[in-house]
Design a protein around this motif. Structure first.
Motif, short mmCIF file in Angstrom:
data_model
loop_
_atom_site.label_atom_id
_atom_site.label_comp_id
_atom_site.label_asym_id
_atom_site.label_seq_id
_atom_site.Cartn_x
_atom_site.Cartn_y
_atom_site.Cartn_z
N GLU A 151 -14.86 65.10 9.49
CA GLU A 151 -15.66 65.64 10.59
C GLU A 151 -17.06 66.02 10.12
O GLU A 151 -18.05 65.82 10.83
CB GLU A 151 -14.95 66.83 11.22
N ILE A 152 -17.15 66.58 8.91
CA ILE A 152 -18.46 66.94 8.36
C ILE A 152 -19.29 65.68 8.16
O ILE A 152 -20.50 65.65 8.47
CB ILE A 152 -18.30 67.70 7.03
N ALA A 153 -18.67 64.62 7.65
CA ALA A 153 -19.38 63.36 7.45
C ALA A 153 -19.92 62.84 8.77
O ALA A 153 -21.07 62.36 8.85
CB ALA A 153 -18.44 62.33 6.82
N ARG A 154 -19.12 62.95 9.81
CA ARG A 154 -19.56 62.49 11.14
C ARG A 154 -20.71 63.35 11.66
O ARG A 154 -21.71 62.82 12.15
CB ARG A 154 -18.39 62.56 12.12
N ASP A 155 -20.58 64.67 11.51
CA ASP A 155 -21.61 65.56 12.04
C ASP A 155 -22.93 65.41 11.31
O ASP A 155 -24.01 65.51 11.91
CB ASP A 155 -21.14 67.02 11.96
N LEU A 156 -22.88 65.19 9.99
CA LEU A 156 -24.10 65.09 9.19
C LEU A 156 -24.57 63.65 9.01
O LEU A 156 -25.61 63.41 8.38
CB LEU A 156 -23.89 65.74 7.82
N VAL A 157 -23.77 62.72 9.55
CA VAL A 157 -24.08 61.28 9.47
C VAL A 157 -24.25 60.86 8.00
O VAL A 157 -25.28 60.31 7.59
CB VAL A 157 -25.36 60.92 10.29
N ILE A 158 -23.24 61.17 7.20
CA ILE A 158 -23.22 60.80 5.80
C ILE A 158 -21.82 60.29 5.45
O ILE A 158 -20.89 60.43 6.25
CB ILE A 158 -23.59 61.98 4.86
N ALA A 159 -21.68 59.70 4.28
CA ALA A 159 -20.38 59.18 3.87
C ALA A 159 -19.44 60.33 3.51
O ALA A 159 -19.87 61.39 3.05
CB ALA A 159 -20.55 58.26 2.66
N GLU A 160 -18.14 60.09 3.69
CA GLU A 160 -17.16 61.13 3.37
C GLU A 160 -17.17 61.45 1.87
O GLU A 160 -16.97 62.59 1.47
CB GLU A 160 -15.77 60.67 3.81
N GLY A 161 -17.43 60.44 1.05
CA GLY A 161 -17.54 60.68 -0.38
C GLY A 161 -18.69 61.60 -0.72
O GLY A 161 -18.60 62.43 -1.64
N THR A 162 -19.78 61.47 0.03
CA THR A 162 -20.93 62.36 -0.17
C THR A 162 -20.58 63.79 0.21
O THR A 162 -21.01 64.75 -0.45
CB THR A 162 -22.13 61.88 0.66
N VAL A 163 -19.76 63.95 1.24
CA VAL A 163 -19.31 65.29 1.63
C VAL A 163 -18.53 65.92 0.49
O VAL A 163 -18.72 67.10 0.16
CB VAL A 163 -18.44 65.23 2.91
N ARG A 164 -17.64 65.16 -0.12
CA ARG A 164 -16.84 65.70 -1.23
C ARG A 164 -17.75 66.15 -2.38
O ARG A 164 -17.49 67.19 -3.01
CB ARG A 164 -15.84 64.64 -1.71
N ILE A 165 -18.81 65.40 -2.63
CA ILE A 165 -19.76 65.79 -3.67
C ILE A 165 -20.46 67.08 -3.29
O ILE A 165 -20.61 68.00 -4.11
CB ILE A 165 -20.79 64.67 -3.91
N HIS A 166 -20.88 67.19 -2.01
CA HIS A 166 -21.55 68.42 -1.55
C HIS A 166 -20.62 69.62 -1.69
O HIS A 166 -21.03 70.69 -2.17
CB HIS A 166 -21.98 68.28 -0.08
N VAL A 167 -19.37 69.46 -1.28
CA VAL A 167 -18.42 70.57 -1.34
C VAL A 167 -18.19 70.98 -2.80
O VAL A 167 -18.15 72.17 -3.13
CB VAL A 167 -17.08 70.21 -0.66
N SER A 168 -18.05 70.00 -3.68
CA SER A 168 -17.87 70.30 -5.10
C SER A 168 -19.09 71.05 -5.65
O SER A 168 -18.94 72.02 -6.40
CB SER A 168 -17.66 69.00 -5.87
N ASN A 169 -20.29 70.62 -5.27
CA ASN A 169 -21.51 71.30 -5.72
C ASN A 169 -21.56 72.73 -5.21
O ASN A 169 -21.98 73.65 -5.92
CB ASN A 169 -22.74 70.53 -5.25
N ILE A 170 -21.16 72.94 -3.95
CA ILE A 170 -21.16 74.28 -3.36
C ILE A 170 -20.25 75.21 -4.15
O ILE A 170 -20.64 76.33 -4.51
CB ILE A 170 -20.71 74.21 -1.88
N LEU A 171 -19.05 74.74 -4.44
CA LEU A 171 -18.09 75.57 -5.16
C LEU A 171 -18.62 75.90 -6.56
O LEU A 171 -18.53 77.05 -7.01
CB LEU A 171 -16.74 74.85 -5.27
#
Length: 225
Positions: free
Chosen positions: A179-199
């Motif tokens: 859902e985050i990938a859809r909302d931000l119009v980015i790849a799901e893999g990119t979302v995982r990278i963002h979440v990992s960076n946040i943590l």
């Protein structure tokens, strides 16, 4: 690989029923049971356990304090099982280090999936339950509105990029990676990278702590529920 479970609940009938269901799945082994926190801690000293299924409302040593001690000692991940979706004990257990929580009436498939997630280090953040619970807790907190409070929030978020902050807000709103990938119009893999960076940047263990961080710092308020 079999996941060894410790089932902690003061209600014998619930333990029996839950144990029977879990034993029907070949990937799980109910290695031990405990009827309170003290017994659970004793079991963990002598028995190899992969995931703890923890009731929070128990006599003597409750699930919140038991969870805190398990996590402080570097023990196995804790999945909280609660009867009520607005249970402040469950929220306190999350703050104590639990990897997530489910309602006790969750279907077996949902429970099995949650156990597998926490076993590999993920967190279980069910939007229907977690968002309501955190929102209920937020109702009792003063809004982040003073200049000094706003500065504190900005300072806490300094390590994040704009896109990482957007991703954090969506994580806190209960969105999945898809859902985050859809909302931000980015790849799901990119979302995982963002979440990992946040943590990593915020020194958080998992998505549960990220959700709590976002609520505590006013990124998601009562108006977002």
């Amino acid at each position: 690989m079999t996941i060894r479970l410790l089932l902690v609940d003061d209600q014998e009938m619930y333990r029996m029923g839950c144990s029977m269901m879990l034993k029907s799945r070949p990937e799980f082994e109910v290695a031990a049971e405990a009827d309170d926190g003290d017994t659970a801690l004793d079991v963990l000293r002598n028995t190899a356990i992969d995931v703890v299924l923890m009731d929070v409302r128990m006599p003597r040593l409750n699930g919140v304090e038991t969870t805190r001690r398990i996590c402080a000692a570097g023990g196995p991940p804790v999945l909280v099982l609660t009867t009520f979706d607005l249970d402040e004990y469950a929220f306190q257990a999350l703050r104590a280090g639990a990897s997530g929580f489910l309602l006790k009436d969750a279907p077996l498939e949902e429970l099995a999936t949650a156990i597998q997630h926490v076993h590999v280090g993920d967190a279980v953040v069910a939007p229907r339950v977690t968002k309501r619970l955190l929102g209920h807790w937020m109702d009792a907190m003063p809004p982040v509105s003073s200049p000094s409070a706003s500065q504190d929030v900005a300072s806490a978020l300094d390590p994040l990029t704009t896109r990482e902050r957007e991703a954090l807000e969506l994580v806190a709103a209960g969105r999945s990676n898809r859902e985050i990938a859809r909302d931000l119009v980015i790849a799901e893999g990119t979302v995982r990278i963002h979440v990992s960076n946040i943590l990593t940047k915020l020194g958080l263990r998992d998505r549960v702590q990220a959700v709590i961080f976002a609520y505590e710092h006013g990124l998601v308020g009562t108006g977002d529920r």
